[in-house]
Design a protein around this motif. Structure first.
Motif, PDB file in Angstrom:
ATOM      1  N   HIS A 169     -43.627  -2.472  19.527  1.00  0.00           N
ATOM      2  CA  HIS A 169     -42.474  -1.639  19.913  1.00  0.00           C
ATOM      3  C   HIS A 169     -41.535  -1.420  18.736  1.00  0.00           C
ATOM      4  N   VAL A 170     -42.107  -1.099  17.580  1.00  0.00           N
ATOM      5  CA  VAL A 170     -41.312  -0.892  16.363  1.00  0.00           C
ATOM      6  C   VAL A 170     -40.459   0.363  16.518  1.00  0.00           C
ATOM      7  N   GLU A 171     -39.163   0.216  16.328  1.00  0.00           N
ATOM      8  CA  GLU A 171     -38.220   1.331  16.406  1.00  0.00           C
ATOM      9  C   GLU A 171     -37.846   1.838  15.016  1.00  0.00           C
ATOM     10  N   PHE A 172     -37.793   0.944  14.042  1.00  0.00           N
ATOM     11  CA  PHE A 172     -37.422   1.323  12.678  1.00  0.00           C
ATOM     12  C   PHE A 172     -37.895   0.205  11.759  1.00  0.00           C
ATOM     13  N   MET A 173     -38.302   0.568  10.538  1.00  0.00           N
ATOM     14  CA  MET A 173     -38.700  -0.467   9.587  1.00  0.00           C
ATOM     15  C   MET A 173     -38.399  -0.024   8.172  1.00  0.00           C
ATOM     16  N   SER A 174     -38.107  -0.996   7.352  1.00  0.00           N
ATOM     17  CA  SER A 174     -37.949  -0.822   5.923  1.00  0.00           C
ATOM     18  C   SER A 174     -38.741  -1.979   5.314  1.00  0.00           C
ATOM     19  N   VAL A 175     -39.985  -1.700   4.942  1.00  0.00           N
ATOM     20  CA  VAL A 175     -40.866  -2.767   4.472  1.00  0.00           C
ATOM     21  C   VAL A 175     -41.473  -2.408   3.124  1.00  0.00           C
ATOM     22  N   ARG A 176     -41.816  -3.434   2.376  1.00  0.00           N
ATOM     23  CA  ARG A 176     -42.494  -3.271   1.095  1.00  0.00           C
ATOM     24  C   ARG A 176     -44.004  -3.272   1.335  1.00  0.00           C
ATOM     25  N   PRO A 177     -44.787  -2.787   0.407  1.00  0.00           N
ATOM     26  CA  PRO A 177     -46.242  -2.806   0.576  1.00  0.00           C
ATOM     27  C   PRO A 177     -46.830  -4.212   0.530  1.00  0.00           C
ATOM     28  N   SER A 178     -46.139  -5.143  -0.168  1.00  0.00           N
ATOM     29  CA  SER A 178     -46.650  -6.517  -0.241  1.00  0.00           C
ATOM     30  C   SER A 178     -45.496  -7.492  -0.476  1.00  0.00           C
ATOM     31  N   TYR A 179     -45.796  -8.765  -0.171  1.00  0.00           N
ATOM     32  CA  TYR A 179     -44.822  -9.849  -0.317  1.00  0.00           C
ATOM     33  C   TYR A 179     -45.525 -11.039  -0.963  1.00  0.00           C
ATOM     34  N   SER A 180     -44.917 -11.646  -1.971  1.00  0.00           N
ATOM     35  CA  SER A 180     -45.522 -12.820  -2.601  1.00  0.00           C
ATOM     36  C   SER A 180     -45.400 -14.047  -1.695  1.00  0.00           C
ATOM     37  N   SER A 181     -44.449 -14.026  -0.784  1.00  0.00           N
ATOM     38  CA  SER A 181     -44.309 -15.007   0.290  1.00  0.00           C
ATOM     39  C   SER A 181     -43.579 -14.280   1.406  1.00  0.00           C
ATOM     40  N   LEU A 182     -43.564 -14.864   2.593  1.00  0.00           N
ATOM     41  CA  LEU A 182     -42.956 -14.157   3.724  1.00  0.00           C
ATOM     42  C   LEU A 182     -42.097 -15.115   4.532  1.00  0.00           C
ATOM     43  N   ARG A 183     -40.898 -14.665   4.796  1.00  0.00           N
ATOM     44  CA  ARG A 183     -39.960 -15.400   5.658  1.00  0.00           C
ATOM     45  C   ARG A 183     -39.383 -14.397   6.635  1.00  0.00           C
ATOM     46  N   ILE A 184     -39.562 -14.647   7.932  1.00  0.00           N
ATOM     47  CA  ILE A 184     -39.052 -13.750   8.968  1.00  0.00           C
ATOM     48  C   ILE A 184     -37.947 -14.481   9.712  1.00  0.00           C
ATOM     49  N   SER A 185     -36.789 -13.844   9.764  1.00  0.00           N
ATOM     50  CA  SER A 185     -35.659 -14.452  10.469  1.00  0.00           C
ATOM     51  C   SER A 185     -34.937 -13.405  11.301  1.00  0.00           C
ATOM     52  N   GLU A 186     -34.260 -13.876  12.346  1.00  0.00           N
ATOM     53  CA  GLU A 186     -33.446 -13.000  13.175  1.00  0.00           C
ATOM     54  C   GLU A 186     -32.149 -12.709  12.428  1.00  0.00           C
ATOM     55  N   ALA A 187     -31.770 -11.447  12.369  1.00  0.00           N
ATOM     56  CA  ALA A 187     -30.527 -11.072  11.703  1.00  0.00           C
ATOM     57  C   ALA A 187     -29.335 -11.507  12.548  1.00  0.00           C
ATOM     58  N   ASP A 188     -28.277 -11.939  11.871  1.00  0.00           N
ATOM     59  CA  ASP A 188     -27.048 -12.270  12.602  1.00  0.00           C
ATOM     60  C   ASP A 188     -26.238 -10.984  12.807  1.00  0.00           C
ATOM     61  N   GLN A 189     -25.132 -11.077  13.529  1.00  0.00           N
ATOM     62  CA  GLN A 189     -24.363  -9.884  13.884  1.00  0.00           C
ATOM     63  C   GLN A 189     -23.841  -9.132  12.666  1.00  0.00           C
ATOM     64  N   GLY A 190     -23.413  -9.844  11.642  1.00  0.00           N
ATOM     65  CA  GLY A 190     -22.945  -9.187  10.422  1.00  0.00           C
ATOM     66  C   GLY A 190     -24.056  -8.408   9.732  1.00  0.00           C
TER      67      GLY A 190
END
Length: 119
Positions: free
Chosen positions: A45-66
């Motif tokens: 259900h992707v609504e919008f994305m800004s992603v790079r073609p590759s990552y040397s490592s990956l960390r996924i976190s929930e964004a805070d309100q700010g």
């Protein structure tokens, strides 16, 4: 910021299905890094994305309100429904979608996706 997933493996943008709004980031087995499994991270259900073609490592976190407020200011039509997930430690790479999921398994390079749902 709550970390949901972290890995020191290399990941690449593997697929995006626009009609189903599905994004998969993949880390394939790597002899040099001595990894024998494939890891896939799935965003539905992707609504919008800004992603790079590759990552040397990956960390996924929930964004805070700010962070959500700052990202919303950069999106042309404003923030859309869904969670906002950061891919890294800054706001340049993110996905607005349902909560991500990940799987890991030993499989051949050309095997179907770990999120290949039968019809």
């Amino acid at each position: 910021m709550k970390t949901l997933f972290a890995s020191d493996r290399k990941f690449a943008l593997w697929s995006f299905n626009a009609s189903h709004r599905q994004l998969i980031l993949r880390s394939n087995p790597d002899r040099i890094a001595r990894t024998v499994t494939r890891v896939e991270v799935y965003f539905g259900h992707v609504e919008f994305m800004s992603v790079r073609p590759s990552y040397s490592s990956l960390r996924i976190s929930e964004a805070d309100q700010g962070e959500i407020t700052e990202i919303a200011a950069r999106i042309p039509d404003g923030l859309r429904p869904g969670g906002t997930y950061l891919l890294g430690r800054d706001l340049r790479s993110f996905v607005i979608s349902a909560k991500p999921a990940w799987r890991e398994a030993e499989c051949d390079f050309d095997a179907p996706s770990l999120f290949d749902f039968p019809a």
